[in-house]
Design a protein around this motif. Sequence first.
Motif, PDB file in Angstrom:
ATOM      1  N   PHE A  78       0.812  -1.254   0.183  1.00 44.08           N
ATOM      2  CA  PHE A  78       0.016   0.034   0.011  1.00 44.08           C
ATOM      3  C   PHE A  78       0.729   1.240  -0.177  1.00 44.08           C
ATOM      4  O   PHE A  78       1.738   1.135   0.844  1.00 44.08           O
ATOM      5  CB  PHE A  78      -0.819   0.085   1.353  1.00 44.08           C
ATOM      6  N   ALA A  79       0.649   2.285  -0.930  1.00 42.34           N
ATOM      7  CA  ALA A  79       1.218   3.561  -1.030  1.00 42.34           C
ATOM      8  C   ALA A  79       0.345   4.436  -0.643  1.00 42.34           C
ATOM      9  O   ALA A  79      -0.853   4.550  -1.421  1.00 42.34           O
ATOM     10  CB  ALA A  79       2.189   3.691  -2.113  1.00 42.34           C
ATOM     11  N   ASN A  80       0.437   5.519  -0.002  1.00 44.41           N
ATOM     12  CA  ASN A  80      -0.245   6.827   0.249  1.00 44.41           C
ATOM     13  C   ASN A  80       0.350   7.774  -0.190  1.00 44.41           C
ATOM     14  O   ASN A  80       1.427   8.254   0.703  1.00 44.41           O
ATOM     15  CB  ASN A  80      -1.014   6.614   1.813  1.00 44.41           C
ATOM     16  N   ILE A  81       0.124   8.660  -1.242  1.00 44.61           N
ATOM     17  CA  ILE A  81       0.900   9.798  -1.795  1.00 44.61           C
ATOM     18  C   ILE A  81      -0.074  11.026  -1.579  1.00 44.61           C
ATOM     19  O   ILE A  81      -1.267  11.018  -1.913  1.00 44.61           O
ATOM     20  CB  ILE A  81       1.211   9.612  -3.315  1.00 44.61           C
ATOM     21  N   LYS A  82       0.335  11.771  -0.876  1.00 45.78           N
ATOM     22  CA  LYS A  82      -0.248  13.139  -0.812  1.00 45.78           C
ATOM     23  C   LYS A  82       0.313  14.451  -1.444  1.00 45.78           C
ATOM     24  O   LYS A  82       1.603  14.522  -1.812  1.00 45.78           O
ATOM     25  CB  LYS A  82      -0.126  13.696   0.665  1.00 45.78           C
ATOM     26  N   VAL A 135       4.148   3.067  -9.538  1.00 46.63           N
ATOM     27  CA  VAL A 135       4.351   2.611  -8.096  1.00 46.63           C
ATOM     28  C   VAL A 135       3.753   1.184  -8.131  1.00 46.63           C
ATOM     29  O   VAL A 135       4.525   0.259  -7.495  1.00 46.63           O
ATOM     30  CB  VAL A 135       3.543   3.578  -7.079  1.00 46.63           C
ATOM     31  N   THR A 136       2.867   0.838  -8.718  1.00 46.61           N
ATOM     32  CA  THR A 136       2.437  -0.665  -8.841  1.00 46.61           C
ATOM     33  C   THR A 136       3.594  -1.437  -9.571  1.00 46.61           C
ATOM     34  O   THR A 136       3.763  -2.744  -8.892  1.00 46.61           O
ATOM     35  CB  THR A 136       1.141  -0.835  -9.619  1.00 46.61           C
ATOM     36  N   ALA A 137       4.262  -1.066 -10.384  1.00 49.61           N
ATOM     37  CA  ALA A 137       5.317  -1.662 -11.168  1.00 49.61           C
ATOM     38  C   ALA A 137       6.540  -1.654 -10.094  1.00 49.61           C
ATOM     39  O   ALA A 137       7.051  -2.839 -10.127  1.00 49.61           O
ATOM     40  CB  ALA A 137       5.883  -0.948 -12.278  1.00 49.61           C
ATOM     41  N   MET A 138       6.673  -0.764  -9.236  1.00 49.81           N
ATOM     42  CA  MET A 138       7.789  -0.915  -8.269  1.00 49.81           C
ATOM     43  C   MET A 138       7.369  -2.146  -7.387  1.00 49.81           C
ATOM     44  O   MET A 138       8.333  -2.453  -6.935  1.00 49.81           O
ATOM     45  CB  MET A 138       7.822   0.402  -7.441  1.00 49.81           C
ATOM     46  N   PHE A 139       6.262  -2.226  -6.845  1.00 49.51           N
ATOM     47  CA  PHE A 139       5.664  -3.082  -5.856  1.00 49.51           C
ATOM     48  C   PHE A 139       5.952  -4.760  -6.697  1.00 49.51           C
ATOM     49  O   PHE A 139       6.573  -5.421  -5.933  1.00 49.51           O
ATOM     50  CB  PHE A 139       4.258  -3.013  -5.523  1.00 49.51           C
ATOM     51  N   VAL A 140       5.749  -4.713  -7.720  1.00 47.70           N
ATOM     52  CA  VAL A 140       5.941  -6.009  -8.472  1.00 47.70           C
ATOM     53  C   VAL A 140       7.321  -6.378  -8.584  1.00 47.70           C
ATOM     54  O   VAL A 140       7.861  -7.417  -8.410  1.00 47.70           O
ATOM     55  CB  VAL A 140       5.503  -6.000  -9.949  1.00 47.70           C
ATOM     56  N   ASP A 141       8.214  -5.191  -8.810  1.00 47.56           N
ATOM     57  CA  ASP A 141       9.649  -5.442  -8.906  1.00 47.56           C
ATOM     58  C   ASP A 141      10.380  -5.834  -7.502  1.00 47.56           C
ATOM     59  O   ASP A 141      11.053  -6.832  -7.573  1.00 47.56           O
ATOM     60  CB  ASP A 141      10.389  -4.107  -9.142  1.00 47.56           C
ATOM     61  N   TYR A 142       9.542  -5.470  -6.256  1.00 45.25           N
ATOM     62  CA  TYR A 142      10.001  -5.991  -5.135  1.00 45.25           C
ATOM     63  C   TYR A 142       9.315  -7.185  -4.500  1.00 45.25           C
ATOM     64  O   TYR A 142      10.075  -8.092  -4.040  1.00 45.25           O
ATOM     65  CB  TYR A 142       9.768  -5.018  -3.945  1.00 45.25           C
ATOM     66  N   PHE A 143       8.094  -7.293  -4.851  1.00 46.09           N
ATOM     67  CA  PHE A 143       7.340  -8.483  -4.242  1.00 46.09           C
ATOM     68  C   PHE A 143       6.844  -9.366  -5.374  1.00 46.09           C
ATOM     69  O   PHE A 143       6.050 -10.330  -4.872  1.00 46.09           O
ATOM     70  CB  PHE A 143       6.033  -7.836  -3.738  1.00 46.09           C
ATOM     71  N   ALA A 197       2.052  -9.638  -6.404  1.00 49.48           N
ATOM     72  CA  ALA A 197       1.347  -8.286  -5.781  1.00 49.48           C
ATOM     73  C   ALA A 197       0.663  -7.628  -6.648  1.00 49.48           C
ATOM     74  O   ALA A 197      -0.193  -6.844  -5.953  1.00 49.48           O
ATOM     75  CB  ALA A 197       2.486  -7.525  -5.312  1.00 49.48           C
ATOM     76  N   ARG A 198       0.597  -7.544  -7.922  1.00 47.17           N
ATOM     77  CA  ARG A 198      -0.089  -6.731  -8.924  1.00 47.17           C
ATOM     78  C   ARG A 198      -1.551  -6.650  -8.473  1.00 47.17           C
ATOM     79  O   ARG A 198      -2.124  -5.491  -8.137  1.00 47.17           O
ATOM     80  CB  ARG A 198       0.053  -6.971 -10.307  1.00 47.17           C
ATOM     81  N   PRO A 199      -2.284  -7.728  -8.237  1.00 48.94           N
ATOM     82  CA  PRO A 199      -3.819  -7.748  -7.943  1.00 48.94           C
ATOM     83  C   PRO A 199      -4.012  -6.941  -6.548  1.00 48.94           C
ATOM     84  O   PRO A 199      -4.999  -6.799  -6.373  1.00 48.94           O
ATOM     85  CB  PRO A 199      -4.211  -9.110  -8.103  1.00 48.94           C
ATOM     86  N   HIS A 200      -3.023  -7.104  -5.883  1.00 49.32           N
ATOM     87  CA  HIS A 200      -3.265  -6.712  -4.454  1.00 49.32           C
ATOM     88  C   HIS A 200      -2.808  -5.286  -4.065  1.00 49.32           C
ATOM     89  O   HIS A 200      -2.964  -4.880  -2.924  1.00 49.32           O
ATOM     90  CB  HIS A 200      -2.917  -7.642  -3.323  1.00 49.32           C
TER      91      HIS A 200
END
Length: 70
Positions: free
Chosen positions: A3-7, A25-33, A37-40
Amino acid sequence: MPFANIKVPEAALTRAQKDEIVHRVTAMFVDYFTEAARPHAMVLIEEVKDGGYGRADEVFTVPEAWRAKD
């Protein structure tokens, strides 16, 4: 679930820019996890109204020149 919260300041980004942030940001999550992780992945972009935050003891408002032009 990642989860990322960007203000960001209200009206500082266009819809296209927000879409790009969500995708990157989703692509970054996929790179790490991994791809699992993409659907979540959750990316929340919150717009903060002028005067709703400050820095260095000064209330911040977005200059007109910085506002997004859709």
